[in-house]
Design an enzyme around this catalytic site. Structure first.
Site, PDB file in Angstrom:
ATOM      1  CD  GLU A 171      25.062 121.715  -5.273  1.00 45.32           C
ATOM      2  OE1 GLU A 171      24.377 121.605  -6.308  1.00 45.32           O
ATOM      3  OE2 GLU A 171      24.668 121.359  -4.132  1.00 45.32           O
ATOM      4  CG  ASP A 209      25.791 116.472  -7.108  1.00 46.11           C
ATOM      5  OD1 ASP A 209      25.693 115.887  -6.015  1.00 46.11           O
ATOM      6  OD2 ASP A 209      25.369 117.629  -7.288  1.00 46.11           O
TER       7      ASP A 209
END
Length: 320
Positions: A171, A209
């Protein structure tokens, strides 16, 4: 805490509590210690992520092996989809674990890689804690499947709902965030699932997240999934009387109804998948600094999100 959760689940999911044998309260009491910041038991789900996890590194491989061992030790019929690929001189690997052969899936995901710079960056909230929460949620689903299989299986087959747990690699940008230097794993998986037709069967993608540190507000970002957000907000309100992170009346981002924060959900959202993005705004003060370490995680926050997301997924199954 547990009493409030039990009461709200009696309202939300009576088919589980009346017909099934599993006690949610008992499960969380027994298993939350596995997310302890201080318990160094070999069964701890949180501490193995307390390391740098840059793509292709030895530490990343150890974390991958830890995750795979965890699922091999489960009782349910978990299927592993393991995807290795190279990009920008690095080796990446996505891990996908699927429970149930179903027509539609709720997918819950986080990235397990950490930033290359600054050197030594652990990323406790970004996103070690979220990965540990995914393991906890999987154990919850597995226990439910094992103890109440006759009850749950009809919802995991045919016209029912299944679950996919996704650990994205890559990511973070390797150098500087841009379209071709970020979201490596999610771009890869979204493309593969689009070609295979899997995306057509993803009912919802829940992306975690920056969870586990200071409790910043978490807005609702997309109109299409606001009703899911409302269900999760109701669970949070039942869970705690402390300051809430979810506010179903906050429509700031709903007015834009588009990508305002770039994260692993973007390739899926652009492909038409419904997304529930659970990321705080503003970001935690430790974001992308060396202070995003385990000393800045809050045990209560880790525990809260583990419980809420466990119950939320069962609520999703119960409503099909």
């Amino acid at each position: 805490m547990f009493t409030a959760i039990t009461i709200v689940l009696w309202i939300l999911s009576p088919w589980l509590l009346v017909e099934g044998g599993i006690s949610f309260e008992e499960f969380h009491r027994e298993n939350l210690p596995l997310l302890s910041l201080t318990n160094s038991s070999e069964n701890n789900l949180l501490l193995p992520f307390n390391t740098t996890r840059t793509p292709g590194s030895e530490e990343s491989l150890k974390v991958q092996n830890f995750i795979k061992r965890f699922y091999r030790g489960m009782e349910g019929p978990w299927q592993l989809e393991e995807d290795s690929f190279e990009a920008n001189g690095r080796r990446f690997k996505n891990l996908v674990f699927t429970l149930g052969e179903a027509s539609h899936y709720v997918t819950i995901a986080a990235h397990y890689d950490s930033k290359v710079a600054p050197e030594g960056f652990v990323g406790a909230s970004d996103s070690a804690a979220s990965c540990a929460i995914l393991l906890y949620v999987s154990r919850f689903l597995d226990r439910l499947y094992d103890e109440d299989a006759a009850l749950l299986e009809p919802r995991l087959r045919g016209a029912g709902i299944g679950f996919k747990i996704v650990f994205f690699d890559g990511e973070e940008a390797l150098q500087q965030w841009r379209a071709d230097d970020s979201l490596y794993g999610s771009r890869r998986l979204a493309g593969q699932w689009a070609r295979s037709g899997t995306l057509d069967h993803i009912e919802l993608l829940v992306l975690l997240d920056l969870l586990g540190s200071e409790p910043q507000p978490i807005p609702s970002y997309f109109r299409e999934t606001h009703w899911y957000y409302e269900r999760l907000a109701s669970l949070e309100a039942a869970y705690t009387h402390q300051e809430l992170q979810l506010d179903a009346q906050d429509h700031r981002f709903l007015q834009a109804n588009g990508v305002t924060i770039e994260d692993d959900h973007v390739p899926f959202y652009e492909a038409g998948v419904a997304v529930l993005h659970l990321v705080p705004w503003p970001f935690p003060s430790v974001w992308h600094t060396l202070e995003d370490d385990y000393d800045h995680l809050q045990q209560g926050q880790v525990d809260k999100w583990a419980v809420l997301l466990s119950e939320f997924l069962i609520d999703c199954a119960a409503r099909r």
